[in-house]
Design a protein around this motif. Structure first.
Motif, short mmCIF file in Angstrom:
data_model
loop_
_atom_site.label_atom_id
_atom_site.label_comp_id
_atom_site.label_asym_id
_atom_site.label_seq_id
_atom_site.Cartn_x
_atom_site.Cartn_y
_atom_site.Cartn_z
N ASP A 155 0.85 -1.19 0.00
CA ASP A 155 0.00 0.00 0.00
C ASP A 155 0.88 1.24 0.00
N ALA A 156 0.43 2.29 -0.67
CA ALA A 156 1.25 3.49 -0.84
C ALA A 156 1.73 4.05 0.49
N ILE A 157 0.87 4.06 1.51
CA ILE A 157 1.25 4.64 2.79
C ILE A 157 2.39 3.85 3.44
N ASN A 158 2.38 2.52 3.27
CA ASN A 158 3.45 1.69 3.83
C ASN A 158 4.76 1.89 3.09
N VAL A 159 4.69 1.95 1.76
CA VAL A 159 5.90 2.17 0.96
C VAL A 159 6.49 3.54 1.26
N ALA A 161 6.23 5.24 4.08
CA ALA A 161 6.87 5.19 5.40
C ALA A 161 8.20 4.44 5.33
N ASP A 162 8.21 3.29 4.64
CA ASP A 162 9.45 2.52 4.53
C ASP A 162 10.54 3.34 3.85
N GLY A 163 10.16 4.08 2.81
CA GLY A 163 11.14 4.88 2.09
C GLY A 163 11.70 6.02 2.93
N MET A 164 10.83 6.70 3.67
CA MET A 164 11.28 7.83 4.49
C MET A 164 12.19 7.35 5.62
N LEU A 182 5.81 -0.99 -10.87
CA LEU A 182 4.72 -1.10 -11.84
C LEU A 182 3.68 -2.15 -11.43
N TRP A 183 3.67 -2.54 -10.18
CA TRP A 183 2.79 -3.60 -9.68
C TRP A 183 1.32 -3.17 -9.73
N GLU A 184 0.46 -4.08 -10.20
CA GLU A 184 -1.00 -3.91 -10.17
C GLU A 184 -1.44 -2.52 -10.65
N PRO A 185 -1.19 -2.18 -11.92
CA PRO A 185 -1.50 -0.82 -12.40
C PRO A 185 -2.99 -0.47 -12.39
N ASP A 186 -3.86 -1.47 -12.33
CA ASP A 186 -5.30 -1.20 -12.33
C ASP A 186 -5.86 -0.91 -10.95
N LYS A 187 -5.06 -1.09 -9.92
CA LYS A 187 -5.53 -0.81 -8.57
C LYS A 187 -5.53 0.70 -8.31
N PRO A 188 -6.33 1.16 -7.33
CA PRO A 188 -6.28 2.58 -6.96
C PRO A 188 -4.87 2.98 -6.51
N GLU A 189 -4.54 4.25 -6.67
CA GLU A 189 -3.19 4.72 -6.35
C GLU A 189 -2.77 4.38 -4.93
N TYR A 190 -3.71 4.49 -3.99
CA TYR A 190 -3.34 4.29 -2.59
C TYR A 190 -3.06 2.83 -2.26
N HIS A 191 -3.35 1.92 -3.21
CA HIS A 191 -3.05 0.50 -3.01
C HIS A 191 -1.81 0.06 -3.78
N ARG A 192 -1.06 1.02 -4.35
CA ARG A 192 0.08 0.65 -5.19
C ARG A 192 1.36 1.34 -4.73
N GLN A 194 3.68 2.60 -6.78
CA GLN A 194 4.18 3.61 -7.71
C GLN A 194 3.99 5.03 -7.20
N ARG A 195 2.81 5.32 -6.69
CA ARG A 195 2.53 6.68 -6.22
C ARG A 195 3.49 7.07 -5.10
N ALA A 196 3.72 6.15 -4.18
CA ALA A 196 4.61 6.44 -3.05
C ALA A 196 6.05 6.64 -3.53
N ILE A 197 6.50 5.80 -4.45
CA ILE A 197 7.88 5.92 -4.94
C ILE A 197 8.06 7.23 -5.69
N ASP A 198 7.06 7.62 -6.48
CA ASP A 198 7.14 8.91 -7.18
C ASP A 198 7.26 10.07 -6.19
N LEU A 199 6.48 10.02 -5.12
CA LEU A 199 6.54 11.07 -4.11
C LEU A 199 7.90 11.10 -3.42
N LEU A 200 8.45 9.92 -3.15
CA LEU A 200 9.76 9.84 -2.50
C LEU A 200 10.86 10.39 -3.41
#
Length: 224
Positions: A155-159, A161-164, A182-192, A194-200
């Motif tokens: 999940d984006a929130i976990n990724v 936190a792990d990255g920070m 690129l895991w599970e591209p059809d899932k909502p952003e908060y479940h993937r 990619q969004r977290a890595i981009d923010l990091l």
């Protein structure tokens, strides 16, 4: 009445946790007995070997480096752990810290993890921390790792936190690798992831160099 209900819920939760821990303990002992009769490594899945070609390019240059420290967040049955032990942590003073709560009461991965790292002959170089990463990472010393591999909860929130947390643990010049960009591209952003890595990547800005971005993301920490 409210206090009685709350107290009852707390007792029920405590009983459920005790039951889950007991079931996990029983299953682990059953697996341990079975694995004693197993010849060779034991895995039920393979989410790592397709990365080996890239890992060889990125990490094998660290082989034979004394006092090398690697952090792996998310180890499961130890397939990637075994690869790092056999190909990167080849100096006897090198150390690998694995963070994974391994919470599954059914088919718990810990017995297979322990079995597999024992077969490498380097179990003494591995420290397994069975806690959630947001707890475990706060207990580790800053700037103490040369390589960090993040493959925990997706999940984006976990990724995020792990990255920070991991950024603070990584030495300047060290490498940080994220799995499943690129895991599970059809899932909502908060479940993937990619969004977290981009923010990091945006947050780290000019303090990092992005070395690779495909299914995995690799960066080097250039400054604190």
């Amino acid at each position: 009445m409210h206090r009685i209900l709350v107290a009852s819920l707390h007792r029920a939760t405590h009983v459920i946790n005790l039951l889950m821990n007991y079931l996990r303990s029983v299953r682990e002992k059953q697996f341990e007995r079975k694995l004693k009769r197993t010849v060779g490594f034991s895995f039920t899945s393979d989410w790592a070997s397709h990365n080996y070609v890239n890992w060889e390019k990125w990490f094998t240059g660290y082989g034979h480096q004394p006092n090398l420290r690697v952090l792996e967040i998310g180890s499961f049955e130890g397939r990637s752990t075994v690869w790092f032990l056999e190909n990167v942590l080849t100096h006897p003073s090198a150390q690998l810290v694995c963070v994974d709560p391994m919470p599954w009461p059914v088919n718990p991965p810990r017995p297979r993890f322990m079995h597999n790292i024992q077969l490498t002959g380097k179990a003494q170089q591995v420290t397994l921390i069975q806690e959630r990463s947001e707890i475990a990472l706060t207990k580790l010393p800053p700037a103490s790792f040369d390589i960090i591999y993040i493959d925990g909860a997706h999940d984006a929130i976990n990724v995020l936190a792990d990255g920070m947390y991991s950024w603070e643990l990584l030495k300047v010049g060290g490498l940080m690798l994220f799995d499943d960009y690129l895991w599970e591209p059809d899932k909502p952003e908060y479940h993937r992831c990619q969004r977290a890595i981009d923010l990091l990547l945006k947050q780290f800005g000019t303090r990092k160099t992005l070395l690779h971005l495909d299914y995995q993301a690799l960066l080097r920490k250039d400054a604190d």
